[in-house]
Write a protein that holds these residues in place. Structure first.
Motif, mmCIF file in Angstrom:
data_model
loop_
_atom_site.group_PDB
_atom_site.id
_atom_site.type_symbol
_atom_site.label_atom_id
_atom_site.label_comp_id
_atom_site.label_asym_id
_atom_site.label_seq_id
_atom_site.Cartn_x
_atom_site.Cartn_y
_atom_site.Cartn_z
ATOM 1 N N GLY A 1 9.125 -24.237 6.653
ATOM 2 C CA GLY A 1 8.911 -22.796 6.540
ATOM 3 C C GLY A 1 8.079 -22.423 5.323
ATOM 4 N N LEU A 2 8.271 -23.161 4.228
ATOM 5 C CA LEU A 2 7.460 -22.922 3.027
ATOM 6 C C LEU A 2 6.016 -23.315 3.281
ATOM 7 N N ASN A 3 5.795 -24.495 3.836
ATOM 8 C CA ASN A 3 4.426 -24.959 4.055
ATOM 9 C C ASN A 3 3.684 -24.072 5.056
ATOM 10 N N ASP A 4 4.391 -23.551 6.066
ATOM 11 C CA ASP A 4 3.756 -22.610 6.995
ATOM 12 C C ASP A 4 3.257 -21.377 6.254
ATOM 13 N N PHE A 5 4.074 -20.879 5.324
ATOM 14 C CA PHE A 5 3.678 -19.679 4.571
ATOM 15 C C PHE A 5 2.490 -19.978 3.662
ATOM 16 N N VAL A 6 2.552 -21.110 2.962
ATOM 17 C CA VAL A 6 1.476 -21.477 2.040
ATOM 18 C C VAL A 6 0.168 -21.722 2.789
ATOM 19 N N ASP A 7 0.247 -22.404 3.908
ATOM 20 C CA ASP A 7 -0.964 -22.814 4.618
ATOM 21 C C ASP A 7 -1.530 -21.732 5.540
ATOM 22 N N LYS A 8 -0.680 -20.806 6.008
ATOM 23 C CA LYS A 8 -1.139 -19.847 7.008
ATOM 24 C C LYS A 8 -1.209 -18.404 6.501
ATOM 25 N N VAL A 9 -0.203 -17.967 5.735
ATOM 26 C CA VAL A 9 -0.157 -16.566 5.316
ATOM 27 C C VAL A 9 -0.934 -16.339 4.026
ATOM 28 N N ILE A 10 -0.740 -17.191 3.048
ATOM 29 C CA ILE A 10 -1.382 -16.972 1.744
ATOM 30 C C ILE A 10 -2.907 -16.944 1.839
ATOM 31 N N PRO A 11 -3.559 -17.811 2.618
ATOM 32 C CA PRO A 11 -5.023 -17.686 2.722
ATOM 33 C C PRO A 11 -5.487 -16.324 3.246
ATOM 34 N N ILE A 12 -4.715 -15.719 4.145
ATOM 35 C CA ILE A 12 -5.075 -14.388 4.657
ATOM 36 C C ILE A 12 -4.937 -13.347 3.542
ATOM 37 N N LEU A 13 -3.849 -13.434 2.790
ATOM 38 C CA LEU A 13 -3.658 -12.509 1.668
ATOM 39 C C LEU A 13 -4.775 -12.668 0.644
ATOM 40 N N GLN A 14 -5.192 -13.902 0.401
ATOM 41 C CA GLN A 14 -6.271 -14.148 -0.554
ATOM 42 C C GLN A 14 -7.604 -13.591 -0.041
ATOM 43 N N GLN A 15 -7.861 -13.781 1.252
ATOM 44 C CA GLN A 15 -9.096 -13.255 1.835
ATOM 45 C C GLN A 15 -9.169 -11.736 1.732
ATOM 46 N N ARG B 1 0.816 -1.211 0.000
ATOM 47 C CA ARG B 1 0.000 0.000 0.000
ATOM 48 C C ARG B 1 0.852 1.264 0.000
ATOM 49 N N GLU B 2 1.998 1.216 0.704
ATOM 50 C CA GLU B 2 2.881 2.385 0.815
ATOM 51 C C GLU B 2 3.845 2.528 -0.358
ATOM 52 N N GLU B 3 3.701 1.659 -1.354
ATOM 53 C CA GLU B 3 4.577 1.660 -2.533
ATOM 54 C C GLU B 3 6.043 1.538 -2.136
ATOM 55 N N ALA B 4 6.272 0.562 -1.289
ATOM 56 C CA ALA B 4 7.638 0.157 -0.951
ATOM 57 C C ALA B 4 7.997 -1.137 -1.666
ATOM 58 N N ALA B 5 6.985 -1.841 -2.206
ATOM 59 C CA ALA B 5 7.199 -3.112 -2.890
ATOM 60 C C ALA B 5 5.984 -3.438 -3.744
ATOM 61 N N ASP B 6 6.232 -4.180 -4.831
ATOM 62 C CA ASP B 6 5.145 -4.749 -5.632
ATOM 63 C C ASP B 6 4.857 -6.182 -5.207
ATOM 64 N N GLY B 7 5.738 -6.717 -4.419
ATOM 65 C CA GLY B 7 5.616 -8.088 -3.947
ATOM 66 C C GLY B 7 6.890 -8.453 -3.214
ATOM 67 N N PHE B 8 7.080 -9.742 -2.969
ATOM 68 C CA PHE B 8 8.226 -10.190 -2.188
ATOM 69 C C PHE B 8 8.767 -11.508 -2.717
ATOM 70 N N ASN B 9 10.061 -11.691 -2.542
ATOM 71 C CA ASN B 9 10.669 -13.006 -2.703
ATOM 72 C C ASN B 9 10.756 -13.629 -1.318
ATOM 73 N N ILE B 10 9.972 -14.665 -1.097
ATOM 74 C CA ILE B 10 9.875 -15.284 0.215
ATOM 75 C C ILE B 10 11.083 -16.196 0.437
ATOM 76 N N MET B 11 11.709 -16.018 1.598
ATOM 77 C CA MET B 11 12.922 -16.737 1.952
ATOM 78 C C MET B 11 12.667 -17.538 3.234
ATOM 79 N N PRO B 12 12.066 -18.722 3.146
ATOM 80 C CA PRO B 12 11.745 -19.492 4.347
ATOM 81 C C PRO B 12 13.003 -19.776 5.172
#
Length: 449
Positions: free
Chosen positions: A400-414, A383-394
């Motif tokens: 660490g990857l599965n935690d991000f996929v299962d926990k963070v991504i659903p929130i971003l999608q919602q 929102r603050e135009e500091a990034a268009d996205g991120f390279n996730i580094m588990p």
């Protein structure tokens, strides 16, 4: 809910056991899998399950012998283009990005390999364009010293222009394969580059058809002034080290403005900082998980990581509790060197504090907390135009990857901040990038070539 209409772009930066320097010692990491193709296949499938835009494999062209006693899995890994060709066969949508150095390769090799990967993957290839920065790499290619920083970028710029030209060798309809006439291709639609420059002389044409994407996606990671100029001219994605919101906003604005000064749209270049997430159900649990990793860092590994970035500067003579020394400008990764030195001076850090911080995320943005808190930070930066996205580094893999996929991504999608399904077919489709026209199409249309 989100207050922005934009959506995040997400890459998965793969290290076999994870990005924390002590990841291989973590009980949840898959130690010893760095040459196991089936392991990487599962990581790619998990990332695709999370609808990531791309997976990214870094590469090095040397083993840092001065620090061989502190080597970990990150210095023993498969050649990335070979591996990505395999991963293309077990995935359908996710982009496939690999590093290739412009310092110790030839443009024809790069053009052919990435065009081939683009065809093998049906339009999902990306090239992380780098300049080799360490003398250890020079020693493997008959040189006594790495090229000067500015000279490396001059060579890289010409290298990329040659590769782009080679990718345009064949018009889309050059191959007719007319069995009646006996004409396989139209010779007027096959173009000879005939490039002659300060670093390269390349006739062409390329012996691979034009890539499915027209041009594989170009990624660049330099943050120095020279690196920014190079990225603003050539890159579709910039993988940058940013760990402060204010500075990240300045960098974002600066690179976008530089791109516009090159005649490009600000949307033509996506800024994607690295993000190192420690995810747990509570902040207390997340902090404990982070401390567990930090406690596993061996001094030799911590100082070796810094020494490699600083091109073999030896820190073994400094005690852990000494203030971090004032070091002269290194010949290694210049932007990372400056980041470490500025942080150490500003915060008055000791040698141990510096190498512990660097061992966790190597200067990238670290966020420790719940999935909701991590999503909050990602939304704020978007929102603050500091990034268009991120390279996730588990921090460690695969957990660490599965935690991000299962926990963070659903929130971003919602919140409407990230896709729920892939809508296109190519990596350019995922990123919202146009397919570049051939330079020869432009000539035919009366524009510049």
């Amino acid at each position: 809910m989100s207050t922005t209409d934009k959506q995040l772009k997400l890459g998965l930066f793969i290290q076999s056991t994870g990005h924390h320097a002590a990841a291989w010692r973590h009980p949840g990491s898959a130690t010893g899998q760095s040459h196991n193709v089936k392991y990487y296949q599962q990581l790619a499938k998990d990332a695709e399950r999370g609808k990531f835009d791309l997976i990214f494999l870094a590469d090095d062209l040397a083993v840092p012998l001065p620090f061989k006693s502190a080597l970990t899995d990150r210095y023993g890994k498969l050649e990335p283009l070979t591996l990505l060709s395999n991963l293309a066969a077990v995935t359908e949508h996710i982009g496939l990005a690999a590093t290739m150095s412009t310092t110790f390769n030839e443009p024809f090799h790069a053009a052919r390999k990435f065009a081939s990967l683009d065809h093998i993957s049906d339009g999902r290839a990306a090239w992380n364009v780098v300049t080799s920065a360490l003398n250890d790499e020079a020693y493997n290619f008959g040189q006594e010293k790495i090229l000067d920083h500015e000279l490396r970028y001059d060579r890289a710029d010409e290298f990329v222009q040659v590769v782009k030209g080679l990718w345009d060798s064949w018009d889309e309809d050059a191959v007719g394969a007319n069995k009646e006439s006996g004409q396989y291709f139209d010779a007027d639609k096959v173009h000879v580059l005939n490039h002659k420059g300060p670093f390269f002389s390349v006739r062409g044409p390329l012996n691979v058809a034009r890539p499915v994407q027209g041009r594989p996606v170009l990624i660049q990671a330099g943050s120095s002034e020279t690196g920014q100029q190079f990225a603003s001219k050539n890159a579709d994605i910039v993988f940058t080290v940013q760990n402060d919101l204010g500075k990240a906003k300045h960098y974002y604005s600066q690179v976008k403005q530089k791109a516009e000064s090159q005649g490009r749209s600000a949307d033509d270049i996506k800024i994607m900082p690295g993000l190192f997430p420690i995810i747990a159900d509570t902040i207390e649990e997340a902090e404990a998980n982070y401390q567990q990793l930090q406690d596993l860092v061996d001094r030799h590994i911590g100082t070796a990581l810094l020494g490699g970035v600083f091109d073999n500067i030896d820190l073994s003579g400094y005690a852990d509790d000494e203030l971090f020394p004032e070091l002269q400008d290194a010949q290694g990764t210049r932007s990372r060197f400056q980041l470490v030195m500025e942080t150490a001076r500003r915060e008055g850090l000791t040698v141990r504090e510096v190498y512990l911080r660097f061992a966790s995320a190597r200067g990238h943005l670290t966020v420790i907390g719940t999935a909701e808190q991590i999503a909050d930070l990602m939304e704020l930066w978007l929102r603050e135009e500091a990034a268009d996205g991120f390279n996730i580094m588990p921090p460690y893999m695969p957990g660490g990857l599965n935690d991000f996929v299962d926990k963070v991504i659903p929130i971003l999608q919602q919140r409407g901040l990230f896709r729920t399904e892939y809508l296109g077919h190519t990596l350019r489709d995922h990123l919202g990038l146009a397919r570049p026209a051939s330079r020869y199409d432009k000539v035919a249309n009366g524009a510049e070539g």
